[in-house]
Each structure stands twice: as C-alpha cells, then as structure tokens.
Design a protein around this motif. Structure first.
Motif, mmCIF file in Angstrom:
data_model
loop_
_atom_site.group_PDB
_atom_site.id
_atom_site.type_symbol
_atom_site.label_atom_id
_atom_site.label_comp_id
_atom_site.label_asym_id
_atom_site.label_seq_id
_atom_site.Cartn_x
_atom_site.Cartn_y
_atom_site.Cartn_z
ATOM 1 N N GLY A 147 5.198 8.750 -15.131
ATOM 2 C CA GLY A 147 4.890 10.164 -14.912
ATOM 3 C C GLY A 147 4.847 10.575 -13.455
ATOM 4 N N GLY A 148 5.004 9.646 -12.520
ATOM 5 C CA GLY A 148 4.945 9.962 -11.101
ATOM 6 C C GLY A 148 6.318 9.961 -10.465
ATOM 7 N N SER A 149 6.348 10.309 -9.192
ATOM 8 C CA SER A 149 7.620 10.304 -8.465
ATOM 9 C C SER A 149 7.619 9.136 -7.477
ATOM 10 C CB SER A 149 7.807 11.629 -7.727
ATOM 11 O OG SER A 149 6.734 11.843 -6.840
ATOM 12 N N LEU A 150 8.787 8.819 -6.957
ATOM 13 C CA LEU A 150 8.915 7.714 -5.998
ATOM 14 C C LEU A 150 8.125 8.016 -4.740
ATOM 15 C CD1 LEU A 150 12.685 6.724 -6.184
ATOM 16 C CD2 LEU A 150 10.745 5.356 -6.912
ATOM 17 N N GLN A 151 7.404 7.014 -4.258
ATOM 18 C CA GLN A 151 6.680 7.128 -3.003
ATOM 19 C C GLN A 151 6.909 5.847 -2.204
ATOM 20 O OE1 GLN A 151 2.385 7.086 -3.378
ATOM 21 N NE2 GLN A 151 2.547 6.244 -5.447
ATOM 22 N N THR A 152 6.822 5.942 -0.905
ATOM 23 C CA THR A 152 7.018 4.792 -0.031
ATOM 24 C C THR A 152 5.754 3.951 -0.021
ATOM 25 O OG1 THR A 152 8.558 6.024 1.334
ATOM 26 C CG2 THR A 152 7.574 4.053 2.314
ATOM 27 N N CYS A 153 5.952 2.627 -0.111
ATOM 28 C CA CYS A 153 4.850 1.681 -0.078
ATOM 29 C C CYS A 153 5.182 0.606 0.958
ATOM 30 C CB CYS A 153 4.644 1.031 -1.448
ATOM 31 S SG CYS A 153 4.407 2.209 -2.795
ATOM 32 N N ASN A 154 4.221 0.273 1.815
ATOM 33 C CA ASN A 154 4.431 -0.708 2.879
ATOM 34 C C ASN A 154 3.578 -1.953 2.652
ATOM 35 O OD1 ASN A 154 6.147 1.041 4.485
ATOM 36 N ND2 ASN A 154 4.298 2.209 4.879
ATOM 37 N N SER A 155 4.136 -3.115 3.082
ATOM 38 C CA SER A 155 3.373 -4.364 2.921
ATOM 39 C C SER A 155 2.406 -4.554 4.061
ATOM 40 C CB SER A 155 4.300 -5.554 2.821
ATOM 41 O OG SER A 155 5.056 -5.704 3.995
ATOM 42 N N ARG A 187 0.876 -1.175 0.000
ATOM 43 C CA ARG A 187 0.000 0.000 0.000
ATOM 44 C C ARG A 187 0.910 1.219 0.000
ATOM 45 N NH1 ARG A 187 -5.254 0.819 -0.707
ATOM 46 N NH2 ARG A 187 -5.656 -1.146 0.346
ATOM 47 N N CYS A 188 0.688 2.097 -0.972
ATOM 48 C CA CYS A 188 1.549 3.262 -1.149
ATOM 49 C C CYS A 188 1.005 4.491 -0.427
ATOM 50 C CB CYS A 188 1.713 3.561 -2.632
ATOM 51 S SG CYS A 188 2.514 2.214 -3.532
ATOM 52 N N ALA A 189 1.829 5.532 -0.352
ATOM 53 C CA ALA A 189 1.484 6.762 0.348
ATOM 54 C C ALA A 189 0.232 7.413 -0.221
ATOM 55 C CB ALA A 189 2.654 7.740 0.313
ATOM 56 N N ALA A 234 12.211 -6.939 2.056
ATOM 57 C CA ALA A 234 11.860 -5.705 2.763
ATOM 58 C C ALA A 234 10.360 -5.600 3.006
ATOM 59 C CB ALA A 234 12.334 -4.499 1.958
ATOM 60 N N SER A 235 9.998 -4.915 4.073
ATOM 61 C CA SER A 235 8.583 -4.688 4.367
ATOM 62 C C SER A 235 8.081 -3.402 3.719
ATOM 63 C CB SER A 235 8.355 -4.641 5.874
ATOM 64 O OG SER A 235 9.075 -3.571 6.434
ATOM 65 N N SER A 236 8.984 -2.614 3.153
ATOM 66 C CA SER A 236 8.573 -1.427 2.408
ATOM 67 C C SER A 236 9.486 -1.235 1.200
ATOM 68 C CB SER A 236 8.579 -0.178 3.296
ATOM 69 O OG SER A 236 9.894 0.153 3.665
ATOM 70 N N ILE A 237 8.934 -0.595 0.174
ATOM 71 C CA ILE A 237 9.661 -0.315 -1.058
ATOM 72 C C ILE A 237 9.373 1.125 -1.451
ATOM 73 C CG2 ILE A 237 9.578 -2.704 -1.919
ATOM 74 C CD1 ILE A 237 7.221 -1.734 -3.759
ATOM 75 N N GLN A 238 10.064 1.588 -2.470
ATOM 76 C CA GLN A 238 9.726 2.856 -3.102
ATOM 77 C C GLN A 238 9.265 2.517 -4.511
ATOM 78 O OE1 GLN A 238 13.337 5.157 -2.635
ATOM 79 N NE2 GLN A 238 12.327 6.352 -1.037
ATOM 80 N N PHE A 239 8.173 3.134 -4.955
ATOM 81 C CA PHE A 239 7.591 2.797 -6.239
ATOM 82 C C PHE A 239 7.107 4.054 -6.944
ATOM 83 C CE2 PHE A 239 3.792 1.510 -8.745
ATOM 84 C CZ PHE A 239 4.428 0.675 -9.652
ATOM 85 N N ALA A 240 7.319 4.111 -8.257
ATOM 86 C CA ALA A 240 6.829 5.225 -9.070
ATOM 87 C C ALA A 240 6.140 4.675 -10.306
ATOM 88 C CB ALA A 240 7.975 6.142 -9.472
ATOM 89 N N ARG A 241 4.988 5.214 -10.589
ATOM 90 C CA ARG A 241 4.241 4.891 -11.809
ATOM 91 C C ARG A 241 4.723 5.797 -12.934
ATOM 92 N NH1 ARG A 241 1.225 3.762 -7.692
ATOM 93 N NH2 ARG A 241 -0.373 2.159 -7.749
#
Length: 117
Positions: free
Chosen positions: A109-117, A28-30, A100-107
């Motif tokens: 056109g988007g910027s990196l955001q923190t995502c947690n499991s 689940r992302c920010a 890891a229990s969290s990653i950084q993900f960008a779609r």
C-alpha cells in the motif's frame, strides 16, 4: 552390488541447488522505519522483514520471473539483462543491488522510498 536404478539416475538432469545468502543488511528508510534485507546469489531473490529476527518475506527478481514465464508460455521475450534488479511480491517492492549502500523499498500500500544502510 550394482545399483538397479543407475541408468535412470544417469539420465536425470543435474540438480540445481537453492540460492545462498550473500549479504544481510539493515536499511533506514526516509520515513524513519527500518527494513532488514537478505540478498541471495545471482540476484535471484531477496528476503525482507520490517522487524529484526522476524520471518522474512521472499521476493523474486521480476526479470527472472518474467523470463521463466516467457519460456513456459513463449508469450513475450524476457527483460534485458543488466541494470538494477527489481524484486516484488506480497505487496512489497525492493529495487537495488546486493552491494549498494542504498535501496528503494515499498511496503504493501505504500510507495517507493529511499533507504540507506
């Protein structure tokens, strides 16, 4: 009966098997969106999808891709080993380890955001 191609087969390089999935997780992302990730052996690639059961987009490990290009063209030295793997392709970027229990993900056109499991 002897194999007529036995000598040719002996001279071939051993086949490399494709990477296997080692972990599948949802994050689940920010921005409250969800990303579904499949991690593969040796941190070679990840598969990402923004909908459950959708076809995943495969993102190669940037460091391994750069190393492959460097050995083909002898252009520059590969990135240092270790650290957090970074995967990118088709506008997506994912930064994170398979355990890891969290990653950084960008779609795209988007910027990196923190995502947690």
């Amino acid at each position: 009966m002897a194999d007529p191609n036995a000598e040719e087969i002996e001279e071939l390089d051993p086949a490399e098997l494709p990477p296997m999935r080692t972990r599948e997780a949802s994050f689940r992302c920010a921005d409250n969106s969800v990303v579904y990730v499949s991690f593969y052996t040796n941190d070679t690639q990840v598969g990402v999808a923004t909908e459950q059961d959708a076809i995943q987009t495969i993102l190669p490990n940037e460091a391994l891709a750069a190393a492959d290009e460097a050995t083909e063209g002898d252009a520059e030295e590969p990135a240092e080993e270790g650290g957090t793997p970074r995967y990118s392709g088709e506008g997506y970027t994912l930064v994170g380890n398979s355990d890891a229990s969290s990653i950084q993900f960008a779609r795209p056109g988007g910027s990196l955001q923190t995502c947690n499991s």
